[in-house]
Scaffold this active site. Sequence first.
Site, PDB file in Angstrom:
ATOM      1  N   HIS A 180     -11.809  -0.895   6.796  1.00 26.41           N
ATOM      2  CA  HIS A 180     -10.376  -1.042   6.574  1.00 26.41           C
ATOM      3  C   HIS A 180      -9.523  -0.367   7.664  1.00 26.41           C
ATOM      4  CE1 HIS A 180      -6.778  -0.533   3.540  1.00 26.41           C
ATOM      5  NE2 HIS A 180      -6.395  -0.819   4.754  1.00 26.41           N
ATOM      6  N   HIS A 217      -4.669   0.442  11.233  1.00 28.85           N
ATOM      7  CA  HIS A 217      -5.930  -0.262  11.548  1.00 28.85           C
ATOM      8  C   HIS A 217      -6.110  -0.316  13.062  1.00 28.85           C
ATOM      9  CE1 HIS A 217      -4.159  -2.924   8.098  1.00 28.85           C
ATOM     10  NE2 HIS A 217      -4.642  -1.816   7.588  1.00 28.85           N
ATOM     11  N   HIS A 250      -0.687   5.214   7.869  1.00 30.01           N
ATOM     12  CA  HIS A 250      -1.882   4.413   7.572  1.00 30.01           C
ATOM     13  C   HIS A 250      -1.958   3.308   8.620  1.00 30.01           C
ATOM     14  CE1 HIS A 250      -4.865   1.962   5.712  1.00 30.01           C
ATOM     15  NE2 HIS A 250      -4.029   0.951   5.551  1.00 30.01           N
ATOM     16  N   GLU A 306       0.805  -1.226   0.000  1.00 34.16           N
ATOM     17  CA  GLU A 306       0.000   0.000   0.000  1.00 34.16           C
ATOM     18  C   GLU A 306       0.843   1.284   0.000  1.00 34.16           C
ATOM     19  OE1 GLU A 306      -4.185  -0.800   1.965  1.00 34.16           O
ATOM     20  OE2 GLU A 306      -2.613  -0.907   3.477  1.00 34.16           O
TER      21      GLU A 306
END
Lengths: 264, 264, 264, 264
Positions: C167, C99, C97, C78
């Site tokens: 996500h 989660h 980024h 990613e």
Amino acid sequence: MPDKLTEVIEELALANRILAHEGVLDAFGHVSVRHPHDPNRYLLPRSRSPLLIEPDDILEYTLDSEPVKPPKVHLYAERVIHGGIFLARSDVMAVCHHHAPAVLPFCIAGKPIEPVFHLGAVIGEHTPFWDQHDEFGDTNLLVVKHEEAASLARALGQHSAVLMNRHGATVVGGSLKELVSRAIFMCQNAEYQLRALALGTPDRLRPGEIRLAGAISLMPTVVTRTWEYWSMRLAASGALPPRRKAAKAAPIRAAARRKAKRKR
Amino acid sequence: MPDKLTEVIEELALANRILAHEGVLDAFGHVSVRHPHDPNRYLLPRSRSPLLIEPDDILEYTLDSEPVKPPKVHLYAERVIHGGIFLARSDVMAVCHHHAPAVLPFCIAGKPIEPVFHLGAVIGEHTPFWDQHDEFGDTNLLVVKHEEAASLARALGQHSAVLMNRHGATVVGGSLKELVSRAIFMCQNAEYQLRALALGTPDRLRPGEIRLAGAISLMPTVVTRTWEYWSMRLAASGALPPRRKAAKAAPIRAAARRKAKRKR
Amino acid sequence: MPDKLTEVIEELALANRILAHEGVLDAFGHVSVRHPHDPNRYLLPRSRSPLLIEPDDILEYTLDSEPVKPPKVHLYAERVIHGGIFLARSDVMAVCHHHAPAVLPFCIAGKPIEPVFHLGAVIGEHTPFWDQHDEFGDTNLLVVKHEEAASLARALGQHSAVLMNRHGATVVGGSLKELVSRAIFMCQNAEYQLRALALGTPDRLRPGEIRLAGAISLMPTVVTRTWEYWSMRLAASGALPPRRKAAKAAPIRAAARRKAKRKR
Amino acid sequence: MPDKLTEVIEELALANRILAHEGVLDAFGHVSVRHPHDPNRYLLPRSRSPLLIEPDDILEYTLDSEPVKPPKVHLYAERVIHGGIFLARSDVMAVCHHHAPAVLPFCIAGKPIEPVFHLGAVIGEHTPFWDQHDEFGDTNLLVVKHEEAASLARALGQHSAVLMNRHGATVVGGSLKELVSRAIFMCQNAEYQLRALALGTPDRLRPGEIRLAGAISLMPTVVTRTWEYWSMRLAASGALPPRRKAAKAAPIRAAARRKAKRKR
């Protein structure tokens, strides 16, 4: 020969770390204690996260929250909270301001924390709210002005703690150890109260129970037991504070004391 | 030559620390065991947080909860809970009183903990409540009088645990290891029951399932496995208790025993 | 003589580990920083869990997310997220980024995270959502194409973070330290907001409060305090990153710089 | 010269400890792998908590769940789960039975776990339930008979996991590493799904997304990254398993291998 001031300073460093280790404080929050020799002074660390406080980080302040010696370090922006409360409440010997995860949901939902188990009784029958916006409009929510601190102290009144909307809590104690117990048990109480809501209606202690159980954390067996426990947990994590250095000042003071003794 | 009393005392110290390390006990709570040689005596530590208990902290009590030797240390204020239950229940060999975070919400909301998974069956079909206020009015909620302890024991009846409103729980076992398992699995059950409520209606074990699954924690494979696991976790945290010292008393007692043997 | 690039690379390794240790990142998630000497390049580790990142894991990328040197290691699938945002937002110096467990429930329920306490103001007034399915239909939800990254960057707009349905989240900062604070405080805010819902209606900060409190994490006392605290917590866990090796390249580059200086 | 069987046995010990350290297994639960040289055999530890498993604890079983050598140790009472599934599903190479706290609420409320974030897609579109009571009436809920295991395997069907009412879950994988990822991500998914419910209606992945995202955990970058991460976390806690001893067998086998080589 133990020096009372050194003892208090070392205990304050320990209290900072205990409260951080037990989840009351994190990167933020601060703990102060009234000066053992001068009720018009208080002791508070320099701007540093509580888990890292060492005795040599601790500074002396007037009740106007001015450092007694010109500081070479950053100071907590919100130190006026401590001065404001020590000024308004002569019975208060220690103050803690924090943003504990257990307490924040109540500060955000505006719902009162109520004593729901015997140890939670240390917060007393009622814990008031203070919303900085009511009096001061839009701010960054930090309590940095004397009038903000005075307003907070008025909201606290004769209570043991005050919840600050969208910010955190400020807790007081008649001694540093009482403060530490109260701050920790208040968080436990908040946690259990929130979880009990998932089951039904939490059962509040009756006023008589609050009065009687509120004194448990001052029982000698309890003070001894909790302080040893929290200290040992901190020690096991490797985070006990070092002893006070401040070596240059101490001998002079000790000499002066010996001199004073001989003169009597 | 292993001494049964020493073995029991060391196991009791270990049980205290296991229950603290597994989150059943914290600064408070206590665990006792009936004396291995005298059913009219029980063993309970001096007033100290369970995670810190050493074999040499453990004292001998009569069932009136009087220390057999004049104590030089603080005693648990609530020791009468243990005497009261050992008196009322000859089948009980071990008692734990605690304020576990998993159980408190149920004590506060007054909602029963019910067996919702196979290991939770160790609590049995029904866990009664006891509200100190019902009989004794406003108190600090500590169980410190014989009549309070007797009342609690009556509420416990033939059950495995009793929930104490706005206070905590008291759990019993036919052996120390059974008690430890029951206290831990009861907390897990409470935790899962509360979380299952967020999803829908928890499915309770059927009476036959409770009877059959209630014995799992007594299966030899299970006792061996859980005791090793909890001990190793405790050891990994560096908190295993030291061995019993009590060096001065032991040789004398051993000598007396040899003498007694020769006389028979 | 401290080398700016080495300093940034070591800080990026530290930031990766801090965010992992504070519960924002786990096996997954990644953090990048714009190149200190070239705004058309950025620095991002090779494919590895953030808690394990070492300075020597960090690679240089063009804004097309192509590695500047042919890589001998796996790259994050990613990585286009980083290039896409550095391209679209010249003010952004660092991207994360993740989660995080605190944020996922909001990404799953499609409910906005709103600033509910003073430190939460770092996310700004509004945090937009981006659902990959809207534009790209069924995918594995990983952002691996330039057009997916560009779409995500458009959804982010001038905001500080974007929530990605089913996500995770992507957060940006005007500096690496600002990014780290924002990512951590955003998780705390999400956690408290969710828990406050169990009590009633969370009280959102007013727009003026968001503007004023949003700057707290940039106050020098706060940056110093939080960075020291998070670093010390990481150090206490034994997980500080090693120093940069890359010994062969450095002298040459230093020599080239000295040469360049003399020429001016 | 690496021995495939030793490699698999050491990996199985590591997998047991990783799953315990990541909160899937506790005192209970077990993990098995199909024998690398004989599809009609499987490897499973002796009865011991997964965090403590060493390579030398691992035994060889037939698909009837009979130990190949007469055992000198306790066996897991529920070993038939493993044999039953390896028998019914030739594609399954690894099996884990557990009572993870994240999954239990779903097993208790009888509500399905559904993929709500990209990594959760590893569980597939549908996770069936199996209630032991339906077919076998009152039991202690342990799966100890061949017919119980066969019934469980039928409920599992071609799915990746089966939820066992009031008991736990059983998860399968096409490889040991796939199994470990699936078990961990399934727990994360369950946790986020439950928490999302507090905010509103969780958004389920679409069937096409489940198919595509379900393969993420098999991507080489992902397998490498997660296995390194979970292993390093375990190592940091000091709980890596020792190497296989089995010293007596190994030299003979090595000698036989050398002999075989020379003959070719």
